[in-house]
Design a protein around this motif. Structure first.
Motif, short mmCIF file in Angstrom:
data_model
loop_
_atom_site.label_atom_id
_atom_site.label_comp_id
_atom_site.label_asym_id
_atom_site.label_seq_id
_atom_site.Cartn_x
_atom_site.Cartn_y
_atom_site.Cartn_z
N VAL A 544 -9.54 -21.91 -19.08
CA VAL A 544 -9.31 -22.06 -20.52
C VAL A 544 -10.58 -22.53 -21.22
O VAL A 544 -10.98 -21.97 -22.25
CB VAL A 544 -8.15 -23.05 -20.79
CG1 VAL A 544 -8.01 -23.29 -22.29
CG2 VAL A 544 -6.85 -22.51 -20.22
N TYR A 547 -13.30 -19.87 -21.89
CA TYR A 547 -13.08 -19.03 -23.06
C TYR A 547 -12.89 -19.84 -24.34
O TYR A 547 -13.04 -19.29 -25.44
CB TYR A 547 -11.85 -18.14 -22.82
CG TYR A 547 -12.04 -17.11 -21.76
CD1 TYR A 547 -12.68 -15.91 -22.03
CD2 TYR A 547 -11.61 -17.33 -20.45
CE1 TYR A 547 -12.88 -14.95 -21.03
CE2 TYR A 547 -11.80 -16.38 -19.45
CZ TYR A 547 -12.43 -15.19 -19.75
OH TYR A 547 -12.63 -14.25 -18.77
N ARG A 548 -12.57 -21.12 -24.18
CA ARG A 548 -12.37 -21.98 -25.35
C ARG A 548 -13.14 -23.28 -25.15
O ARG A 548 -12.56 -24.33 -24.88
CB ARG A 548 -10.87 -22.25 -25.55
CG ARG A 548 -10.02 -21.00 -25.49
CD ARG A 548 -8.66 -21.21 -26.06
NE ARG A 548 -8.70 -21.33 -27.51
CZ ARG A 548 -7.61 -21.33 -28.28
NH1 ARG A 548 -6.43 -21.21 -27.74
NH2 ARG A 548 -7.71 -21.46 -29.58
N LEU A 599 0.96 -19.37 -21.51
CA LEU A 599 -0.12 -18.39 -21.46
C LEU A 599 -0.58 -18.02 -22.87
O LEU A 599 -1.79 -17.91 -23.13
CB LEU A 599 0.36 -17.14 -20.72
CG LEU A 599 -0.64 -15.99 -20.63
CD1 LEU A 599 -1.89 -16.42 -19.88
CD2 LEU A 599 -0.01 -14.77 -19.95
N LEU A 600 0.37 -17.85 -23.78
CA LEU A 600 0.02 -17.50 -25.16
C LEU A 600 -0.78 -18.62 -25.83
O LEU A 600 -1.69 -18.36 -26.62
CB LEU A 600 1.28 -17.20 -25.96
CG LEU A 600 2.05 -15.94 -25.54
CD1 LEU A 600 3.35 -15.82 -26.34
CD2 LEU A 600 1.19 -14.69 -25.73
N TRP A 603 -4.40 -18.59 -24.71
CA TRP A 603 -5.17 -17.41 -25.10
C TRP A 603 -6.15 -17.74 -26.23
O TRP A 603 -5.82 -18.49 -27.14
CB TRP A 603 -4.23 -16.30 -25.55
CG TRP A 603 -4.81 -14.93 -25.43
CD1 TRP A 603 -5.39 -14.20 -26.41
CD2 TRP A 603 -4.89 -14.15 -24.23
NE1 TRP A 603 -5.82 -13.01 -25.91
CE2 TRP A 603 -5.53 -12.93 -24.57
CE3 TRP A 603 -4.48 -14.34 -22.92
CZ2 TRP A 603 -5.78 -11.93 -23.64
CZ3 TRP A 603 -4.72 -13.36 -21.98
CH2 TRP A 603 -5.36 -12.16 -22.35
N PRO A 604 -7.37 -17.21 -26.19
CA PRO A 604 -8.37 -17.54 -27.22
C PRO A 604 -8.13 -16.84 -28.56
O PRO A 604 -8.94 -16.04 -29.03
CB PRO A 604 -9.69 -17.08 -26.58
CG PRO A 604 -9.30 -15.99 -25.64
CD PRO A 604 -7.94 -16.37 -25.12
N SER A 605 -6.99 -17.12 -29.16
CA SER A 605 -6.65 -16.59 -30.49
C SER A 605 -5.64 -17.53 -31.13
O SER A 605 -4.57 -17.78 -30.55
CB SER A 605 -6.05 -15.18 -30.36
OG SER A 605 -5.43 -14.80 -31.57
N ILE A 608 -2.15 -15.89 -31.72
CA ILE A 608 -1.34 -15.82 -30.50
C ILE A 608 -0.89 -17.21 -30.06
O ILE A 608 0.24 -17.39 -29.58
CB ILE A 608 -2.15 -15.12 -29.37
CG1 ILE A 608 -2.40 -13.67 -29.77
CG2 ILE A 608 -1.41 -15.20 -28.04
CD1 ILE A 608 -3.25 -12.90 -28.77
N ASN A 609 -1.77 -18.21 -30.28
CA ASN A 609 -1.39 -19.60 -29.98
C ASN A 609 -0.17 -20.03 -30.79
O ASN A 609 0.75 -20.67 -30.27
CB ASN A 609 -2.53 -20.55 -30.30
CG ASN A 609 -3.76 -20.32 -29.44
OD1 ASN A 609 -4.85 -20.74 -29.81
ND2 ASN A 609 -3.62 -19.65 -28.30
#
Length: 638
Positions: A544, A547-548, A599-600, A603-605, A608-609
């Motif tokens: 995580v 990507y973040r 998982l959502l 995610w790097p968005s 979606i978060n």
């Protein structure tokens, strides 16, 4: 235990040998204190004294693997110890020449060659005794590689190197046995080991445990939660998963079993919590100082960056313990039987103030060495602020703390010396750059595949070695590949550090889990796999924050806060999904939904978060609305 992981046994010297060891440890500790605080000598001389004296102590204090049953001191041990001290004296006498000689230009003397060969062999033998065969074999392979590279076709072939050049790199430079890893063990690790020894000698262990009981003991399954808090406190000081399991586990595991937890679960809780201590500020063990040194940043930066991931990790372990307590219908300890938090806090001020001073001074920009030294002095002074004279740090206790601090550093220093040899050979042959190219080629330009390869390499290395050499080797080989692939440097190094720490609890070879299983009298594999489930966040969060990187405080403040909140919610959803409990037992489809929501949120968005957070919220409302209909579902096996 698997044969290849066997190492020597620790002796219990008596008589003159014991006195000699004590005197040598105390003298070395005082020399290092003087050098670090007042007058740091020539680097090679200082590191040379540190390593050669510790090598001599290794041969006196540890048997060979084959002599584990017969622990008597042998003639061979005395010869090895004597040779180590002779080499130390040689380094002192030739320190000025070493400091000003031109590497690979000035020729080696006959003495350099003879003692260099002996020193490398002594380090290898010391590694065999206190670390084990995995690091020994790896060191030998890297020592051989410069000679056989010309016979290797393809990417990993090279023109070959002369014997003198290999020996010079291994012995006569600060890139071999006296390299940066030994520099870290002789300064930061030693100072913080001394701080930890004084902390323990002045009675901090009882206070920390009482503090943990007062914080978590009254909650459901409070004894296991006490173990988590206690291991976090102890592990943050020791920084060693295996030693943390051995110390805190000796009383937390039996305590958990007595309260109703299955043996394997009690061992797993201790394993997961102890491994987390390595990644928990303010003191994260030798590996954190090496991360800072390799990256060229202050330890304060490492400490701050590690804060949020550490909270996520221990929070997830805490949730796993809580769900198990619900399933087993375990209650907390009545408050009247627990120590008062307020009174315990007051009793603990003589430890809390020095710890606070340590953090304050590091954050204020002072060196970690100076902060640790000042905090150690405060601990000694404050030890007299109690009526219990057994906890006063008198002269005998101070000398014992000095002695024990050197003994604590011994294993790390020997492992660091071997890691220094390997790093030196990597630098000499250029194999690090070739490994970078190989990783990127195998990953076909896909960052995720490069991360998977790095994770696998790190865990395999860490299965048979201490976390410190594991990180050094994996970082030397894989970190450049990740950075070249576009990863933020801090995230790349933290990624490797996390998996180096978690390797000690990852089956099939999980040294921390083996240690806990022996205390719990349970199956090591069962302990290991349960610990992995409890500490699963440590296997996911590194991906995580690749990507973040906001999770490592990289970026704008607003993004850091928002990202952290989503990740916190994601970890909560992940823990609930894996443990099968939210407000009550979850149905199979609910577990899948919770895992998907996690998982959502990873995610790097942000869009979606938000969807993941909404799914988690709806699931929570659904469970809460039917909370009265599921009371009979508590009988679930852990």
């Amino acid at each position: 235990m698997i044969k290849i992981l066997e190492k020597g046994a620790k002796r219990k010297p008596t008589g003159n040998i014991a006195k000699f060891i004590s005197v040598v440890c105390i003298v070395l500790a005082l020399y290092q204190l003087y050098s670090i605080i007042y007058a740091f000598p020539t680097v090679v001389v200082y590191r040379g004294i540190h390593l050669t004296v510790l090598a001599a102590l290794t041969f006196l204090m540890y048997t060979t693997p084959e002599d584990k049953k017969d622990k008597k001191l042998k003639t061979f041990d005395i010869i090895c110890a004597s040779l180590s001290l002779v080499i130390g004296l040689y380094i002192v006498l030739n320190g000025e020449r070493w400091a000003f000689r031109r590497v690979f230009l000035d020729p080696l003397t006959l003495g350099d060659k003879i003692l260099g060969i002996i020193m490398v062999l002594l380090v290898l033998e010391a590694v065999r005794r206190v670390v084990g065969y995995p690091l020994l074999v790896l060191s030998i392979l890297f020592l051989i590689y410069p000679f056989i590279g010309k016979f290797i076709p393809g990417l990993f072939g090279h023109r070959g190197f002369a014997f003198n050049k290999v020996l010079e790199m291994a012995f006569m430079t600060t890139n071999g046995v006296f390299g940066m890893p030994v520099g870290i063990s002789s300064t930061y690790v030693f100072m913080f080991s001394l701080f930890g020894e004084v902390l323990n000698a002045s009675g901090a262990g009882d206070i920390f445990f009482d503090l943990a009981r007062s914080i978590a003991g009254f909650t459901r399954g409070g004894l296991a939660k006490t173990a988590v808090v206690a291991s976090a406190l102890f592990g943050s000081i020791s920084g060693s998963p295996i030693s943390n399991v051995a110390t805190t586990g000796s009383f937390t595991i039996p305590m958990m079993k007595k309260s109703g937890y299955p043996a394997h679960f009690a061992g797993a809780v201790e394993t997961a919590a102890s491994c987390g201590g390595t990644i928990a500020p303010p003191v994260m063990g030798a590996v954190a100082f090496i991360v800072a040194e390799i990256m060229g940043v202050t330890y304060a930066k490492i400490m701050i960056v590690a804060f949020i991931p550490a909270i996520l990790y221990f929070g997830s372990v805490f949730l796993g313990v809580d769900s198990a307590a619900l399933k087993l219908n375990l209650k907390g300890v009545p408050r009247r039987e627990l120590p008062s938090f307020g009174k315990t806090l007051i009793r603990g001020l003589r430890f809390i103030i020095p710890l606070g001073w340590l953090v304050f001074r590091i954050l204020a920009g002072y060196t970690a060495n100076r902060a640790a030294f000042e905090s150690t002095l405060l601990l000694i002074v404050f030890s007299f602020f109690t009526k219990d004279r057994t906890q006063w740090m008198n002269l005998n206790k101070i000398l014992k703390a000095l002695e024990d601090s050197v003994k604590t550093v011994l294993t790390i220093a020997i492992a660091c010396a071997a890691a220094g040899i390997i790093v030196g050979m990597i630098s000499l042959t250029g194999v690090g750059a070739k490994f970078t190219s190989l990783v990127l080629a195998l990953a076909h330009g896909q960052l995720f595949l490069a991360l998977i390869l790095t994770m696998i390499v790190t865990i395999i290395l860490g299965m048979g070695m201490n976390i410190t050499p594991t990180y050094i080797l994996a970082a030397s080989l894989a970190a450049p590949a990740l950075i070249k692939a576009g990863v933020v440097p801090m995230a790349a190094h933290f990624f490797i550090m996390y998996f180096a720490a978690m390797a000690t609890m990852t089956p099939p070879v999980a040294m921390a889990a083996y240690t806990a299983a022996s205390i719990a009298d349970s199956d090591p594999m069962k302990v290991g796999f349960t610990a992995v489930r409890l500490g699963i966040v440590a296997y996911i969060i590194p991906f995580v924050f690749i990507y973040r990187p906001e999770l490592l405080l990289h970026g704008e403040s607003a993004k850091i806060i928002i990202t952290s909140l989503f990740i916190f919610a994601g970890c909560y959803s992940l823990a609930c999904g894996l443990n099968g409990w939210l407000f009550k037992p979850t149905k199979n489809y609910e577990r899948i939904i919770l895992l998907a929501a996690a998982l959502l949120m990873f995610w790097p968005s942000y869009l979606i978060n938000a969807i993941g957070a909404a799914i988690l919220g709806v699931t929570m409302l659904m469970q809460y609305s039917r909370r009265d209909n599921l009371r009979d579902e508590i009988k679930v096996a852990v």
